[in-house]
Write a protein that holds these residues in place. Structure first.
Motif, PDB file in Angstrom:
ATOM      1  N   LYS A 257       0.846  -1.188   0.000  1.00 55.69           N
ATOM      2  CA  LYS A 257       0.000   0.000   0.000  1.00 55.69           C
ATOM      3  C   LYS A 257       0.884   1.242   0.000  1.00 55.69           C
ATOM      4  O   LYS A 257       1.873   1.311   0.717  1.00 55.69           O
ATOM      5  N   GLY A 258       0.521   2.209  -0.831  1.00 53.48           N
ATOM      6  CA  GLY A 258       1.282   3.454  -0.921  1.00 53.48           C
ATOM      7  C   GLY A 258       2.216   3.527  -2.110  1.00 53.48           C
ATOM      8  O   GLY A 258       2.680   4.616  -2.470  1.00 53.48           O
ATOM      9  N   THR A 259       2.517   2.389  -2.751  1.00 50.30           N
ATOM     10  CA  THR A 259       3.380   2.392  -3.938  1.00 50.30           C
ATOM     11  C   THR A 259       2.726   3.246  -5.021  1.00 50.30           C
ATOM     12  O   THR A 259       1.548   3.100  -5.313  1.00 50.30           O
ATOM     13  N   LYS A 260       3.507   4.136  -5.627  1.00 52.06           N
ATOM     14  CA  LYS A 260       2.958   5.112  -6.580  1.00 52.06           C
ATOM     15  C   LYS A 260       3.035   4.611  -8.018  1.00 52.06           C
ATOM     16  O   LYS A 260       3.956   3.884  -8.386  1.00 52.06           O
ATOM     17  N   TYR A 261       2.036   5.080  -8.830  1.00 51.69           N
ATOM     18  CA  TYR A 261       1.978   4.803 -10.263  1.00 51.69           C
ATOM     19  C   TYR A 261       2.172   6.114 -11.013  1.00 51.69           C
ATOM     20  O   TYR A 261       1.655   7.151 -10.601  1.00 51.69           O
ATOM     21  N   TYR A 262       2.866   6.041 -12.151  1.00 49.29           N
ATOM     22  CA  TYR A 262       3.113   7.219 -12.972  1.00 49.29           C
ATOM     23  C   TYR A 262       2.839   6.908 -14.439  1.00 49.29           C
ATOM     24  O   TYR A 262       2.992   5.762 -14.876  1.00 49.29           O
ATOM     25  N   SER A 263       2.468   7.955 -15.168  1.00 54.00           N
ATOM     26  CA  SER A 263       2.399   7.806 -16.622  1.00 54.00           C
ATOM     27  C   SER A 263       3.835   7.883 -17.142  1.00 54.00           C
ATOM     28  O   SER A 263       4.732   8.406 -16.477  1.00 54.00           O
TER      29      SER A 263
END
Length: 144
Positions: free
Chosen positions: A78-84
């Motif tokens: 939980k908390g892991t970020k996603y980016y374009s």
């Protein structure tokens, strides 16, 4: 009368159960889900300069097979970020940041089966069965 009512209820329950589609998560791969879209984690690194804006983050982690809603992962916490990714459509791939400054490519794999969207076909199937059961109930009741 009691027998007819019992049969009507059983008929409706059986029809509703048959109309419900089973949803099974495909956990053959490590994945993340963002906004209802599933992405398979690859072993390809993305350079930091190729990463664009943040589009989401893991809101639920579980390594227990099942279906979950939200931005879910069976691999990242939980908390892991996603980016374009610059120049890459999010329907093709996104970047996942497991550590500060490290980005991993995740390839689009289709809509996630465990999403929270409502399945109207179940409602319509149940309504059709109920409409079918009412005349049967009336006919059985009149015969008595």
């Amino acid at each position: 009368m009691k027998k007819s009512l019992f049969l009507l209820i059983m008929f409706c329950l059986a029809g509703t159960l048959l109309a419900v589609k089973a949803v099974h998560a495909d956990w053959a791969n490590n994945f993340v889900v963002n906004e209802g879209k599933s992405y398979i984690i690859t072993d390809k690194r993305i350079d930091a300069e190729d990463v664009d804006s943040m589009i989401g983050r893991v809101t639920k982690y579980s390594d227990v097979e099942g279906t979950y809603s939200g931005n879910f992962s069976n691999y990242y916490p939980k908390g892991t970020k996603y980016y374009s990714i610059k120049g890459v459509n999010i329907n093709e791939a996104i970047a996942v940041e497991p550590d500060n400054g490290t980005f991993i490519r995740a390839d689009y794999n289709g809509e996630y089966a465990g999403g929270a969207s409502f399945n109207w076909s179940i409602l319509w199937s149940a309504a059709a069965l109920l409409l079918l059961a009412i005349p049967i109930f009336i006919v059985v009741k009149r015969k008595k």
